[in-house]
Write a protein that holds these residues in place. Sequence first.
Motif, short mmCIF file in Angstrom:
data_model
loop_
_atom_site.label_atom_id
_atom_site.label_comp_id
_atom_site.label_asym_id
_atom_site.label_seq_id
_atom_site.Cartn_x
_atom_site.Cartn_y
_atom_site.Cartn_z
N LEU A 219 -7.98 1.62 -1.23
CA LEU A 219 -8.16 2.71 -2.20
C LEU A 219 -8.31 4.05 -1.48
O LEU A 219 -7.63 5.02 -1.81
N GLY A 220 -9.17 4.07 -0.47
CA GLY A 220 -9.41 5.31 0.27
C GLY A 220 -8.13 5.86 0.88
O GLY A 220 -7.84 7.05 0.75
N SER A 221 -7.33 4.98 1.48
CA SER A 221 -6.16 5.52 2.18
C SER A 221 -5.07 5.92 1.18
O SER A 221 -4.35 6.90 1.41
N VAL A 222 -4.98 5.21 0.06
CA VAL A 222 -3.99 5.61 -0.96
C VAL A 222 -4.38 7.00 -1.51
O VAL A 222 -3.54 7.91 -1.61
N ILE B 256 -14.94 8.49 -1.58
CA ILE B 256 -13.92 8.10 -2.58
C ILE B 256 -14.02 9.01 -3.81
O ILE B 256 -13.00 9.49 -4.32
N ILE B 257 -15.26 9.26 -4.24
CA ILE B 257 -15.45 10.11 -5.43
C ILE B 257 -14.86 11.50 -5.17
O ILE B 257 -14.19 12.07 -6.02
N GLU B 258 -15.05 12.03 -3.97
CA GLU B 258 -14.48 13.34 -3.62
C GLU B 258 -12.96 13.31 -3.75
O GLU B 258 -12.36 14.25 -4.25
N ALA C 57 -15.85 -3.69 0.65
CA ALA C 57 -15.85 -2.47 1.46
C ALA C 57 -14.47 -2.23 2.04
O ALA C 57 -13.99 -1.10 2.08
N TRP C 58 -13.80 -3.32 2.43
CA TRP C 58 -12.47 -3.17 3.03
C TRP C 58 -11.48 -2.57 2.04
O TRP C 58 -10.77 -1.62 2.34
N PHE C 59 -11.47 -3.12 0.84
CA PHE C 59 -10.52 -2.61 -0.16
C PHE C 59 -10.83 -1.14 -0.47
O PHE C 59 -9.94 -0.31 -0.52
N ILE D 92 0.85 -1.20 0.00
CA ILE D 92 0.00 0.00 0.00
C ILE D 92 0.89 1.25 0.00
O ILE D 92 0.63 2.22 -0.71
N ASP D 93 1.96 1.19 0.75
CA ASP D 93 2.89 2.30 0.82
C ASP D 93 3.48 2.65 -0.54
O ASP D 93 3.66 3.81 -0.87
N PHE D 94 3.78 1.60 -1.31
CA PHE D 94 4.33 1.82 -2.65
C PHE D 94 3.35 2.63 -3.50
O PHE D 94 3.73 3.60 -4.15
N PHE D 95 2.06 2.25 -3.46
CA PHE D 95 1.06 2.96 -4.28
C PHE D 95 0.79 4.38 -3.75
O PHE D 95 0.44 5.27 -4.50
#
Length: 311
Positions: free
Chosen positions: A247-250, A291-293, A240-242, A219-222
């Motif tokens: 995705l959300g945290s990246v 996520i859209i935001e 939901a987790w992904f 995740i850090d790489f992305f």
Amino acid sequence: MIQLKPIQSELKNWMQRNENFKENYIKIKNEVLNDPQIKEFLSKHPQLTQTEINKNLIKLYEYKSQSKQCDQCSSYGTCNNMVPGYSPVLHVENNEIRLTYEKCHSRIMYEKEQEQQKLIHSLHVPKEILEARMSDVSNDQSRIRAIGEMLDFLDQAQTKLPSKGLYLYGLFGVGKTYLLGALANELKNINISSAIIYMPEFVREIKSSFKDDSTNEKIDFFKKVGVLMLDDIGAENQSAWFRDEVLGSVLQYRMMERLPVFFTSNYSLKQLESQLATTKNGVEAVKAGRIIERIKQVSRVVQIEGHNRRL
Ligand code: ADP
Ligand code: MG
């Protein structure tokens, strides 16, 4: 006495070989001393004594036999030198002949290309996409806006990486992924690293990282790669987790750090929103909206029209 005969014949053989050796030696010496590059070298160093030259005939011969700065080969792959990619250099130190090797032009070019290749981290992207060139797409009317935006991005990236990428959406086969490949190649030429990942693989990649505890590292790489390219967002299995933790945290990280993201999708943002909302947990409109935001913060939306190039 019994051994005398073999010794005599050995001796005779040796003398015979020695004759050949002498003959060979003279032949090689002539060849070496008549070689134009060696002649030039010797004429530049008149202080070299005949003894020093004779002592170093083997070195001079080695120099003569090797390709010098690619004069006998067309590429690094076809180099026949003792150490491929290294070219011999003769010089004089304390009145003694020295032979050293330096990297040849082809090897230097090859290493540079290898280094640059490492700048594109592509995960599950077809080869033709990785070979795409901006010059192949720049006359394409149907995608003129997207191409214009990409050229602006490249232009700005020469001085500072822009904080927004593009959200390219349109029908299947109009060349969205191809555009990302072309952009990744141009970025490589200005030494900016990028990562293209096909979204369904992104999910699989993260899930498989549970086994070896490398999830955070991945995740850090992305989060941190110069330019992130998420290919086909919305095509992945929704979890939901992904969505929230990966995705959300990246996207959150990249938004804060002002790092650009490029997306391709068959969906407009509105359509993607309902796609992201629906998981096994039910419909979570607020989380999808978040996520859209973030997508809007890290990219500009461009629709791509045109015909399906796969047909
Ligand atoms: P999308 O991602 O929109 O579904 P692709 O980028 O995969 O579409 O493009 C579909 C096909 O058309 C691919 O085989 C791709 O290599 C080819 N293609 C796309 N754009 C170009 C182009 N400008 N020049 C040549 N081939 C292209
Ligand atoms: Mg695609």
